[in-house]
Design an enzyme around this catalytic site. Structure first.
Site, PDB file in Angstrom:
ATOM      1  N   HIS A 200       0.702  -1.221  -0.132  1.00  0.00           N
ATOM      2  CA  HIS A 200      -0.115   0.020  -0.056  1.00  0.00           C
ATOM      3  C   HIS A 200       1.011   1.189  -0.019  1.00  0.00           C
ATOM      4  CE1 HIS A 200      -4.105  -0.924   0.705  1.00  0.00           C
ATOM      5  NE2 HIS A 200      -3.773  -2.164   1.324  1.00  0.00           N
TER       6      HIS A 200
ATOM      7  N   LYS B 135      -0.545  -0.318  15.053  1.00  0.00           N
ATOM      8  CA  LYS B 135       0.918  -0.542  15.597  1.00  0.00           C
ATOM      9  C   LYS B 135       1.207  -1.749  16.412  1.00  0.00           C
ATOM     10  CE  LYS B 135       2.567   2.980  13.871  1.00  0.00           C
ATOM     11  NZ  LYS B 135       3.290   2.862  12.625  1.00  0.00           N
TER      12      LYS B 135
ATOM     13  N   TYR C   6      -9.738   5.424   6.609  1.00  0.00           N
ATOM     14  CA  TYR C   6     -10.466   5.640   8.039  1.00  0.00           C
ATOM     15  C   TYR C   6     -11.465   6.702   7.896  1.00  0.00           C
ATOM     16  CZ  TYR C   6      -5.959   3.834   9.946  1.00  0.00           C
ATOM     17  OH  TYR C   6      -4.880   2.762  10.225  1.00  0.00           O
TER      18      TYR C   6
ATOM     19  N   PRO D  12      -5.873  -0.252  18.173  1.00  0.00           N
ATOM     20  CA  PRO D  12      -5.509  -0.497  16.653  1.00  0.00           C
ATOM     21  C   PRO D  12      -5.698   0.777  15.804  1.00  0.00           C
ATOM     22  CG  PRO D  12      -7.770  -1.554  17.424  1.00  0.00           C
ATOM     23  CD  PRO D  12      -7.042  -0.922  18.614  1.00  0.00           C
TER      24      PRO D  12
ATOM     25  N   TYR E 115       3.147   6.767  10.854  1.00  0.00           N
ATOM     26  CA  TYR E 115       2.219   5.440  10.481  1.00  0.00           C
ATOM     27  C   TYR E 115       2.876   4.561   9.814  1.00  0.00           C
ATOM     28  CZ  TYR E 115      -2.103   3.243   8.945  1.00  0.00           C
ATOM     29  OH  TYR E 115      -3.012   2.245   8.687  1.00  0.00           O
TER      30      TYR E 115
END
Ligand code: FAS
Ligand code: PHB
Length: 390
Positions: free
Chosen positions: A72, A296, A200, A292, A383
């Protein structure tokens, strides 16, 4: 039995530590409380930092991940029905991510352990670290009603949040901090084609997340109250709620289908310090839990194992500096990930007691994130995962 390192827990942390130590010439044994089938039935994480990908490749378990995993370049954030914005971690952090399920990683690690003749004793009952303050620690456990013992130089507590090892550190030494969030995540796995990106969504109805495991396996989550019961969420109700939380142009791309797994996970932030006491070292969820939201948890387990395996292998080569610095080095990364996961959780979820000011401030922060190159760079480098310390 006598080994150099006794490992408690056959999840990703314990199995990966066993694999890397074995390849590094350090003999070890894994004591796992459950059956292999039980461990492999757990559906959990799905997004790997590139540093984790490289650790798995270095441990000789990257082949299927590279074949079946999905690289990704970006994550999407949608909020209040506003236009989705994509954040390109490759562009802003110089490295992509890999979508590859924790279940697959655990399968690959078990297969690698078997191929190398690694010793993983499952259904080991009542595992107990002994004499961790002394020079000759050992483990006791029961198997088939028989009491057994493993003498070792070091013990690795990789037994997760509910394991036995953290509790072996004296209360006068161990210090833990915790934050419990007033909601959980209701997760669904379905054999349907996923969306292209990890997205998200922040919405007045609550948080939602679209992810994947492979081109025909989707993973979705919606924020839910802590007292949610699975039986109150038949598939059609879940799909309707999930779609209601995404902007229409995304919702119409979501392919629904029967769920093959449905579970609720509570959200908490937890860190126990130090991650070492005497001859006992903690790694993974045994020492820390993160919500979550920042993807991580599994990545922290892998980074702890990277640091601990390097320390133990160097020790047996006569260079002990990493053992002494393990806890502080691991905790610097743990706290960085814990803070990032807390920040993203606070930003994207709705809180029962939030005020109008809270709402407007969060909207403004998302607006800033969608416009500022610097803000995107900061989010991406965290991230995508910070580099390991030398
Ligand atoms: P684990 O808990 O995976 O493994 C510990 C092992 O030790 C288990 O097999 C257990 O049976 C064994 N054990 C426990 N007590 C023992 C004892 N006394 N003796 C012997 N063995 C014992 N992370 C993400 O990044 N993204 C996610 O989406 C995500 N979703 C999650 C959903 C849920 C429901 C949960 C619980 C966690 C989720 N996580 C997620 C975090 C998760 O992936 C963990 O970070 C990861 O499993 C950590 O691996 P371990 O440290 O090996 O711990
Ligand atoms: C997942 O794919 O399970 C996943 C992805 C991103 C997250 C959490 C979970 O932040």
């Amino acid at each position: 039995m006598r080994v150099q390192v006794g490992i408690i827990g056959g999840g990703p942390a314990g199995l990966l530590l066993s694999q890397i130590l074995h390849r590094g010439g350090v003999d070890n044994v894994v004591l796992e409380a459950r059956s292999r089938a039980y461990v492999l039935a757990r559906i959990r994480a799905g997004v790997l930092e590139w540093g984790s990908v490289e650790v798995l490749r270095g441990a000789g378990v990257g082949e299927r991940m590279d074949r079946e995993g999905h690289v990704h370049d970006s994550i999407g954030i949608a909020w209040s029905g506003r236009e989705l914005f994509l954040i390109d971690t490759n562009q802003y952090a110089g490295r992509p991510m890999m979508a590859y399920g924790q279940t697959n990683i655990t399968e690959d690690l078990y297969a690698a352990r078997d191929a190398m003749g690694g010793v993983v004793i499952d259904e080991a009952e009542d595992v107990r670290p002994q004499d961790i303050d002394g020079e000759r620690p050992y483990l006791t456990y029961r198997k088939g009603g028989e009491l057994r013992r493993v003498d070792c130089d070091f013990i690795a507590g990789c037994d997760g949040f509910h394991g036995v090892s953290r509790g072996c550190i004296p209360g006068s030494v161990l210090h833990s901090v915790e934050k419990v969030y007033p909601f959980g995540w209701l997760g669904v796995l379905s054999e349907t084609p996923p969306l292209d990106e990890i997205i998200y969504a922040r919405h007045a109805r609550g948080f939602a997340l679209a992810s994947q495991r492979n081109p025909m396996l989707s993973r979705y989550y919606i924020q839910c109250p802590l007292d949610t019961k699975i039986e109150d969420w038949p598939d059609d109700k879940f799909w309707a709620e999930l779609k209601a939380r995404f902007p229409p142009e995304i919702a119409k791309r979501i392919v629904t289908g029967p769920s093959i797994e449905k579970s609720i996970a509570p959200l908490r932030s937890f860190v126990a310090e130090p991650m070492r006491h005497g001859r006992l070292f903690l790694a993974g969820d045994a020492a820390h839990i993160v919500p979550p939201t920042g993807a991580k948890g599994l990545n922290l387990a892998i980074s702890d194992v990277f640091y601990l395996s390097r320390a133990l292998i160097e020790h047996y080569k006569g260079k002990g500096r990493y053992l002494e610095s393990y806890s502080d080095m691991a905790l610097r990364r743990v706290w960085s990930a814990a803070r990032f996961s807390w920040w993203l959780t606070m930003l994207l979820h709705r809180f029962p007691d939030q005020t109008e000011f809270d709402e407007r401030a969060r909207e403004s922060e998302l607006d800033y994130l969608s416009r500022s190159e610097h803000a995107k760079r900061s989010l991406c480098e965290q991230y995508a995962g910070l580099p390991f310390e030398n």
